[in-house]
Design a protein around this motif. Sequence first.
Motif, PDB file in Angstrom:
ATOM      1  N   TYR A 223       0.843  -1.202   0.000  1.00 24.26           N
ATOM      2  CA  TYR A 223       0.000   0.000   0.000  1.00 24.26           C
ATOM      3  C   TYR A 223       0.881   1.256   0.000  1.00 24.26           C
ATOM      4  O   TYR A 223       1.926   1.291   0.647  1.00 24.26           O
ATOM      5  CB  TYR A 223      -0.925   0.015   1.226  1.00 24.26           C
TER       6      TYR A 223
ATOM      7  N   SER B 159       5.648   3.733   0.874  1.00 23.69           N
ATOM      8  CA  SER B 159       4.866   2.674   1.512  1.00 23.69           C
ATOM      9  C   SER B 159       4.124   3.285   2.705  1.00 23.69           C
ATOM     10  O   SER B 159       4.675   4.122   3.429  1.00 23.69           O
ATOM     11  CB  SER B 159       5.788   1.546   1.952  1.00 23.69           C
TER      12      SER B 159
ATOM     13  N   SER C 234       8.583  -2.400  -5.145  1.00 21.54           N
ATOM     14  CA  SER C 234       9.079  -2.404  -6.520  1.00 21.54           C
ATOM     15  C   SER C 234      10.609  -2.379  -6.573  1.00 21.54           C
ATOM     16  O   SER C 234      11.277  -1.963  -5.628  1.00 21.54           O
ATOM     17  CB  SER C 234       8.530  -1.181  -7.254  1.00 21.54           C
TER      18      SER C 234
HETATM   19  O1  TXA Z   1       6.454  -0.763  -4.467  1.00 19.85           O
HETATM   20  C1  TXA Z   1       6.788   0.390  -4.141  1.00 19.85           C
HETATM   21  O2  TXA Z   1       7.780   0.954  -4.655  1.00 19.85           O
HETATM   22  C2  TXA Z   1       5.940   1.102  -3.080  1.00 19.85           C
HETATM   23  C3  TXA Z   1       4.546   1.308  -3.656  1.00 19.85           C
HETATM   24  C4  TXA Z   1       3.656   2.095  -2.738  1.00 19.85           C
HETATM   25  O3  TXA Z   1       4.617   1.886  -4.910  1.00 19.85           O
HETATM   26  N1  TXA Z   1       6.538   2.352  -2.686  1.00 19.85           N
HETATM   27  C5  TXA Z   1       7.671   2.424  -1.932  1.00 19.85           C
HETATM   28  O4  TXA Z   1       8.081   3.702  -1.607  1.00 19.85           O
HETATM   29  O5  TXA Z   1       8.284   1.442  -1.537  1.00 19.85           O
HETATM   30  P1  TXA Z   1       9.124   4.055  -0.463  1.00 19.85           P
HETATM   31  O6  TXA Z   1       9.076   5.537  -0.385  1.00 19.85           O
HETATM   32  O7  TXA Z   1       8.823   3.322   0.760  1.00 19.85           O
HETATM   33  O8  TXA Z   1      10.520   3.655  -1.046  1.00 19.85           O
HETATM   34  C6  TXA Z   1      11.105   4.420  -2.066  1.00 19.85           C
HETATM   35  C7  TXA Z   1      12.557   4.002  -2.283  1.00 19.85           C
HETATM   36  C8  TXA Z   1      13.435   4.501  -1.146  1.00 19.85           C
HETATM   37  O9  TXA Z   1      14.458   3.545  -0.882  1.00 19.85           O
HETATM   38  C9  TXA Z   1      14.016   5.775  -1.772  1.00 19.85           C
HETATM   39  O10 TXA Z   1      15.241   6.137  -1.179  1.00 19.85           O
HETATM   40  C10 TXA Z   1      14.168   5.369  -3.234  1.00 19.85           C
HETATM   41  O11 TXA Z   1      13.029   4.588  -3.493  1.00 19.85           O
HETATM   42  N2  TXA Z   1      14.142   6.561  -4.116  1.00 19.85           N
HETATM   43  C11 TXA Z   1      13.089   7.375  -4.363  1.00 19.85           C
HETATM   44  N3  TXA Z   1      13.458   8.380  -5.190  1.00 19.85           N
HETATM   45  C12 TXA Z   1      14.762   8.190  -5.475  1.00 19.85           C
HETATM   46  C13 TXA Z   1      15.734   8.898  -6.266  1.00 19.85           C
HETATM   47  N4  TXA Z   1      15.410  10.008  -6.931  1.00 19.85           N
HETATM   48  N5  TXA Z   1      16.993   8.411  -6.308  1.00 19.85           N
HETATM   49  C14 TXA Z   1      17.328   7.276  -5.645  1.00 19.85           C
HETATM   50  N6  TXA Z   1      16.460   6.567  -4.873  1.00 19.85           N
HETATM   51  C15 TXA Z   1      15.203   7.018  -4.790  1.00 19.85           C
END
Ligand code: TXA
Length: 330
Positions: free
Chosen positions: A34, A140, A178
């Motif tokens: 989620y 997440s 992902s």
């Molecule tokens: O499956 C998923 O990716 C889920 C669903 C909700 O889509 N979302 C998710 O988001 O896991 P979050 O925010 O929990 O994890 C995002 C990851 C983090 O490790 C963040 O550091 C990395 O992606 N990330 C996001 N933007 C980035 C960027 N511009 N450069 C490098 N890493 C990035």
Amino acid sequence: MDTVYLSTTEQDLLKAARILQSGGLAAFPTETVYGLGGNALDPRVSEKIYAAKGRPSDNPLIVHISRMEQLDDLVRELPENARRLAEAIWPGPLTMVLPKKDAVPKETTGGLDTVAVRMPANDAALRLIDLCGFPLAGPSANTSGRPSPTMWEHVKHDLDGRIDAVIMGEPCIGGIESTVTDMTGPLPVILRPGLISPERITEILELPCSYDPAISGRPDPALVPRAPGMKYKHYAPKAQMQIFTGPVEKVAAAMQELYRQKSAEGCSVAMLMYKDSGEAAARLFADLRYVDEEQHVDLILAAGLSGGDSLAYSVMNRMLKSAGYNIIEV
Ligand code: TXA
Ligand code: MG
């Protein structure tokens, strides 16, 4: 604040879209875990997301889109390889890190010059993004540090009263997040392992695809992960957790032995074992929450995954973090 709980009917998705359009936050289902949604183009909304999760604001958010055209508003230049991966995999569990346009606020990208984008394979999520008319920032939907939510009930447990709405979709089929892939260089580099394997990326692009060396072992002060989120404590149950690796029969025997010993000492113990990496991915986070939040065990014993496939690698990445790298090799 009172959190409203909504279904995935068109009427309820419209209600969620209204909330998001007025700057609110709504959790939504995806095929992985989620997400905690908010307008990705509004810096105040990104700040609200960090506050609701208790997340450090240098950890960038993933931006969720429902149509390829939306990339034009977010990405400065779309590399040809990224376009090919998007066409082959989206909607699906691949996040691509790309050079960002000025329209994407620094608050959303944790100050970085790049933006992480993905198109989730979930009808309610895609419809919601369409109804909003803007992309959704979506980390997440868990409290920072806790296992990611794979059911709306998990979101309720962590964020009830802290966000405006929760969409009560199906349990997530994938169960881990992902694959985050950096597409800004000549070759794709995986910054966070996930449901899409490097072999799949190689097959589509006919190019080698590697893992960021900083994510392949225990945290090493000399290696800084390129996905800021990978450096934080993560997925941690409240209970102590111990992972066992080695031949399956030996692992089972060692786990049962420790189980007997600890139970005799009056400790409440849970055991986690999976038949393959797919089952482990789909169930790990939900199981961790169940034994932790419902059964209140003191100790979790988990069998590591020995398959050697890349999904096993992705799940082990989460398990090791959950257990704080507490491993017994038998
Ligand atoms: O499956 C998923 O990716 C889920 C669903 C909700 O889509 N979302 C998710 O988001 O896991 P979050 O925010 O929990 O994890 C995002 C990851 C983090 O490790 C963040 O550091 C990395 O992606 N990330 C996001 N933007 C980035 C960027 N511009 N450069 C490098 N890493 C990035
Ligand atoms: Mg997360």
